[in-house]
Write an enzyme that holds these catalytic residues in place. Structure first.
Site, short mmCIF file in Angstrom:
data_model
loop_
_atom_site.label_atom_id
_atom_site.label_comp_id
_atom_site.label_asym_id
_atom_site.label_seq_id
_atom_site.Cartn_x
_atom_site.Cartn_y
_atom_site.Cartn_z
N HIS A 1 0.86 -1.18 0.00
CA HIS A 1 0.00 0.00 0.00
C HIS A 1 0.89 1.24 0.00
O HIS A 1 2.05 1.18 0.44
CB HIS A 1 -0.87 0.02 1.26
CG HIS A 1 -1.96 -1.01 1.25
ND1 HIS A 1 -3.07 -0.89 2.05
CD2 HIS A 1 -2.11 -2.17 0.56
CE1 HIS A 1 -3.87 -1.93 1.85
NE2 HIS A 1 -3.30 -2.72 0.96
N GLU B 1 1.07 3.82 1.88
CA GLU B 1 1.61 4.19 3.18
C GLU B 1 2.80 3.31 3.55
O GLU B 1 3.82 3.81 4.05
CB GLU B 1 0.54 4.03 4.28
CG GLU B 1 -0.68 4.91 4.07
CD GLU B 1 -1.83 4.18 3.37
OE1 GLU B 1 -2.98 4.40 3.77
OE2 GLU B 1 -1.58 3.42 2.41
N CYS C 1 -6.19 1.88 5.85
CA CYS C 1 -6.78 0.63 6.31
C CYS C 1 -6.15 0.25 7.65
O CYS C 1 -5.23 0.92 8.13
CB CYS C 1 -6.53 -0.47 5.27
SG CYS C 1 -4.80 -1.00 5.18
N CYS D 1 -2.26 -0.33 7.47
CA CYS D 1 -1.49 0.91 7.35
C CYS D 1 -1.59 1.76 8.61
O CYS D 1 -0.59 2.30 9.08
CB CYS D 1 -1.95 1.69 6.12
SG CYS D 1 -1.57 0.81 4.58
#
Length: 150
Positions: free
Chosen positions: A53, A55, A83, A86
């Site tokens: 992801h 992040e 999410c 993260c």
């Protein structure tokens, strides 16, 4: 334009890179001492890795640059509400602040679906600012998924 908008625009540029690679268009930048120290965008599809992801990509770069897993005085700017994976990583990296654009009512863990940081037993609670440039951030996601449905 305020400081949060300035850095969210940089995160949006990262999201557009993801979009151009046919990745879900999420982008992130990490700022410390008023300077971007790391950038990232989603790479799950191209890397075949569910942890890639935006992040996580940015946090890994920032930790390498800092030569530390602690990013205590840093702020992460991300185009979509993080999410749970993260948000947890942001928490464990001891980041001071999270700034996000669009909310995620299905997977967001800073208020969209639930708020991880409201867990009372956690020893660190990053500050949260949501809704920065939310229209631009949300529109990019909408365009991407409209294209996928065609």
């Amino acid at each position: 334009m305020n400081i949060d908008e300035k850095y969210m625009k940089a995160a949006l540029l990262e999201a557009k890179k993801a979009y151009s690679k046919d990745e879900v268009p999420v982008g992130a930048v990490i700022v410390k001492n008023d300077k971007i120290i790391a950038r990232g965008h989603n790479l799950r599809e191209s890397k075949n890795d569910p942890t890639m992801h935006a992040e996580i990509v940015a946090i890994r770069k920032a930790c390498k640059k800092a030569n530390s897993w602690r990013l205590e005085d840093a702020t992460i700017y991300v185009t979509v509400e993080p999410c749970s994976m993260c948000a947890g990583t942001i928490l464990w990296a001891r980041m001071k602040r999270v700034v996000y654009g669009a909310s995620d009512p299905k997977g967001g863990s800073l208020g969209g679906s639930f708020n991880l940081y409201e867990m009372p037993n956690l020893n660190h609670h990053p500050e949260i600012t949501g809704g920065v440039l939310k229209e631009e951030c949300g529109e990019l996601m909408s365009q991407f998924f409209k294209g996928k449905r065609k």
